[in-house]
Scaffold this motif. Structure first.
Motif, PDB file in Angstrom:
ATOM      1  N   ALA A  20      28.657  -5.085  43.323  1.00 42.92           N
ATOM      2  CA  ALA A  20      27.654  -5.276  44.372  1.00 42.92           C
ATOM      3  C   ALA A  20      28.249  -6.028  45.559  1.00 42.92           C
ATOM      4  O   ALA A  20      28.001  -5.684  46.722  1.00 42.92           O
ATOM      5  CB  ALA A  20      26.449  -6.024  43.818  1.00 42.92           C
ATOM      6  N   LEU A  21      29.047  -7.042  45.289  1.00 43.30           N
ATOM      7  CA  LEU A  21      29.697  -7.796  46.361  1.00 43.30           C
ATOM      8  C   LEU A  21      30.667  -6.921  47.146  1.00 43.30           C
ATOM      9  O   LEU A  21      30.761  -7.020  48.378  1.00 43.30           O
ATOM     10  CB  LEU A  21      30.428  -9.006  45.781  1.00 43.30           C
ATOM     11  CG  LEU A  21      29.526 -10.121  45.236  1.00 43.30           C
ATOM     12  CD1 LEU A  21      30.342 -11.095  44.381  1.00 43.30           C
ATOM     13  CD2 LEU A  21      28.845 -10.862  46.382  1.00 43.30           C
ATOM     14  N   GLU A  58      26.840 -18.463  42.365  1.00 44.25           N
ATOM     15  CA  GLU A  58      26.335 -19.434  43.331  1.00 44.25           C
ATOM     16  C   GLU A  58      26.456 -18.867  44.731  1.00 44.25           C
ATOM     17  O   GLU A  58      27.435 -18.199  45.061  1.00 44.25           O
ATOM     18  CB  GLU A  58      27.133 -20.753  43.259  1.00 44.25           C
ATOM     19  CG  GLU A  58      26.957 -21.518  41.968  1.00 44.25           C
ATOM     20  CD  GLU A  58      27.740 -22.828  41.949  1.00 44.25           C
ATOM     21  OE1 GLU A  58      28.328 -23.185  42.999  1.00 44.25           O
ATOM     22  OE2 GLU A  58      27.769 -23.479  40.892  1.00 44.25           O
ATOM     23  N   ASP A  59      25.449 -19.121  45.537  1.00 46.14           N
ATOM     24  CA  ASP A  59      25.499 -18.809  46.963  1.00 46.14           C
ATOM     25  C   ASP A  59      24.922 -20.017  47.679  1.00 46.14           C
ATOM     26  O   ASP A  59      23.700 -20.167  47.789  1.00 46.14           O
ATOM     27  CB  ASP A  59      24.698 -17.540  47.273  1.00 46.14           C
ATOM     28  CG  ASP A  59      24.890 -17.080  48.723  1.00 46.14           C
ATOM     29  OD1 ASP A  59      25.660 -17.737  49.451  1.00 46.14           O
ATOM     30  OD2 ASP A  59      24.281 -16.070  49.107  1.00 46.14           O
ATOM     31  N   GLY A  60      25.807 -20.901  48.117  1.00 44.46           N
ATOM     32  CA  GLY A  60      25.349 -22.162  48.679  1.00 44.46           C
ATOM     33  C   GLY A  60      24.652 -22.986  47.612  1.00 44.46           C
ATOM     34  O   GLY A  60      25.210 -23.237  46.542  1.00 44.46           O
ATOM     35  N   TYR A  73      19.622  -9.825  44.144  1.00 41.24           N
ATOM     36  CA  TYR A  73      19.674 -10.861  45.181  1.00 41.24           C
ATOM     37  C   TYR A  73      20.665 -10.472  46.270  1.00 41.24           C
ATOM     38  O   TYR A  73      20.362 -10.552  47.468  1.00 41.24           O
ATOM     39  CB  TYR A  73      20.062 -12.213  44.585  1.00 41.24           C
ATOM     40  CG  TYR A  73      20.473 -13.203  45.651  1.00 41.24           C
ATOM     41  CD1 TYR A  73      19.523 -13.813  46.461  1.00 41.24           C
ATOM     42  CD2 TYR A  73      21.827 -13.480  45.881  1.00 41.24           C
ATOM     43  CE1 TYR A  73      19.906 -14.679  47.483  1.00 41.24           C
ATOM     44  CE2 TYR A  73      22.207 -14.340  46.892  1.00 41.24           C
ATOM     45  CZ  TYR A  73      21.249 -14.942  47.688  1.00 41.24           C
ATOM     46  OH  TYR A  73      21.635 -15.793  48.701  1.00 41.24           O
ATOM     47  N   ILE A  74      21.855 -10.045  45.862  1.00 44.74           N
ATOM     48  CA  ILE A  74      22.888  -9.659  46.830  1.00 44.74           C
ATOM     49  C   ILE A  74      22.386  -8.533  47.724  1.00 44.74           C
ATOM     50  O   ILE A  74      22.545  -8.561  48.951  1.00 44.74           O
ATOM     51  CB  ILE A  74      24.172  -9.241  46.096  1.00 44.74           C
ATOM     52  CG1 ILE A  74      24.809 -10.446  45.399  1.00 44.74           C
ATOM     53  CG2 ILE A  74      25.170  -8.589  47.063  1.00 44.74           C
ATOM     54  CD1 ILE A  74      25.895 -10.076  44.398  1.00 44.74           C
ATOM     55  N   ALA A  75      21.762  -7.528  47.112  1.00 40.88           N
ATOM     56  CA  ALA A  75      21.260  -6.382  47.865  1.00 40.88           C
ATOM     57  C   ALA A  75      20.197  -6.790  48.884  1.00 40.88           C
ATOM     58  O   ALA A  75      20.148  -6.254  49.998  1.00 40.88           O
ATOM     59  CB  ALA A  75      20.703  -5.333  46.909  1.00 40.88           C
ATOM     60  N   ASN A  76      19.349  -7.723  48.512  1.00 36.45           N
ATOM     61  CA  ASN A  76      18.273  -8.168  49.396  1.00 36.45           C
ATOM     62  C   ASN A  76      18.741  -9.189  50.424  1.00 36.45           C
ATOM     63  O   ASN A  76      18.423  -9.086  51.612  1.00 36.45           O
ATOM     64  CB  ASN A  76      17.126  -8.758  48.579  1.00 36.45           C
ATOM     65  CG  ASN A  76      16.279  -7.704  47.896  1.00 36.45           C
ATOM     66  OD1 ASN A  76      15.590  -6.930  48.557  1.00 36.45           O
ATOM     67  ND2 ASN A  76      16.333  -7.647  46.576  1.00 36.45           N
TER      68      ASN A  76
END
Length: 212
Positions: A20-21, A58-60, A73-76
């Motif tokens: 996805a990334l 983790e993202d921030g 989450y990544i897609a949105n």
């Protein structure tokens, strides 16, 4: 980097997130979790994933686990970057969601058992349980028959474009195509063409390179 993935290179769930990334062309820091030494069961990692399984993400200040939730989450969160993995149309999104659930509830259980028996056990020097293989091949055939029918209606499982409904299949598919189970995909022309196409996506090739 704001985005961090804690995982193992060959882990199917970790690969799902990395795919996805890659589709979103996002930079991230990959932190290796040594499964051989059970690092994933130690308190430091369990604080990130209470089930002691890779990956953690983790993202921030956001911390997550469970690969499919992470890919959503990544897609949105990064909808405007890279390749689209979701649709904003409510009805199309509902259909996409159906096939995401099919992957998780029908495809994943059978293919995971086949992955264990035909990929992991030989690597570990353990005997393959042919009864388990036969049982799960039958389950997978039932799923693939439904996929063959679905793919006569649309190019991809979730609709006419590649989405998470397809992406989520990739890790197990990658491994099983190197086993005798490949014949089950090859026997169904539309499934075979779909599998070949999604496995050849540049983002997947990038994400899975050297992971086998």
């Amino acid at each position: 980097m704001a985005i961090k993935v804690f995982g193992a290179p060959g882990s199917t769930a970790t690969l799902r997130v990395r795919a996805a990334l890659a589709e979103k062309d996002l930079d991230y820091e990959f932190i290796l979790v040594d499964l051989a030494t059970k690092e994933h069961k130690k308190p430091e990692f369990v604080s990130r994933n209470p089930f002691g399984q890779v990956p953690a993400f983790e993202d921030g200040d956001l911390k997550m686990f469970e690969s499919r939730a992470i890919t959503e989450y990544i897609a949105n969160a990064y909808a405007d970057q890279g390749n689209d993995l979701i649709t904003k149309d409510a009805k199309k999104a509902a259909i996409q969601s159906v096939w995401m659930q099919v992957e998780a509830q029908k495809y994943e259980p059978a293919t995971s058992m086949l992955f264990i028996e035909l990929c992991l056990k030989p690597m570990w020097g353990m005997p393959v349980d042919e009864a388990v293989v036969e049982e799960n091949e039958k389950k997978l055939e039932e799923v693939l028959d439904i996929y063959e029918s679905r793919l006569s209606e649309s190019k991809y499982l979730g609709g006419d474009s590649f989405t998470l409904a397809d992406l989520h299949h990739l890790p197990n598919l990658k491994y099983l195509m190197g086993t005798k189970v490949k014949r089950l995909f090859d026997a169904r022309p539309r499934v075979s063409a779909w599998a070949s196409e999604i496995l050849a996506r540049p983002a997947w090739v990038k994400a899975s390179g050297g992971a086998a």
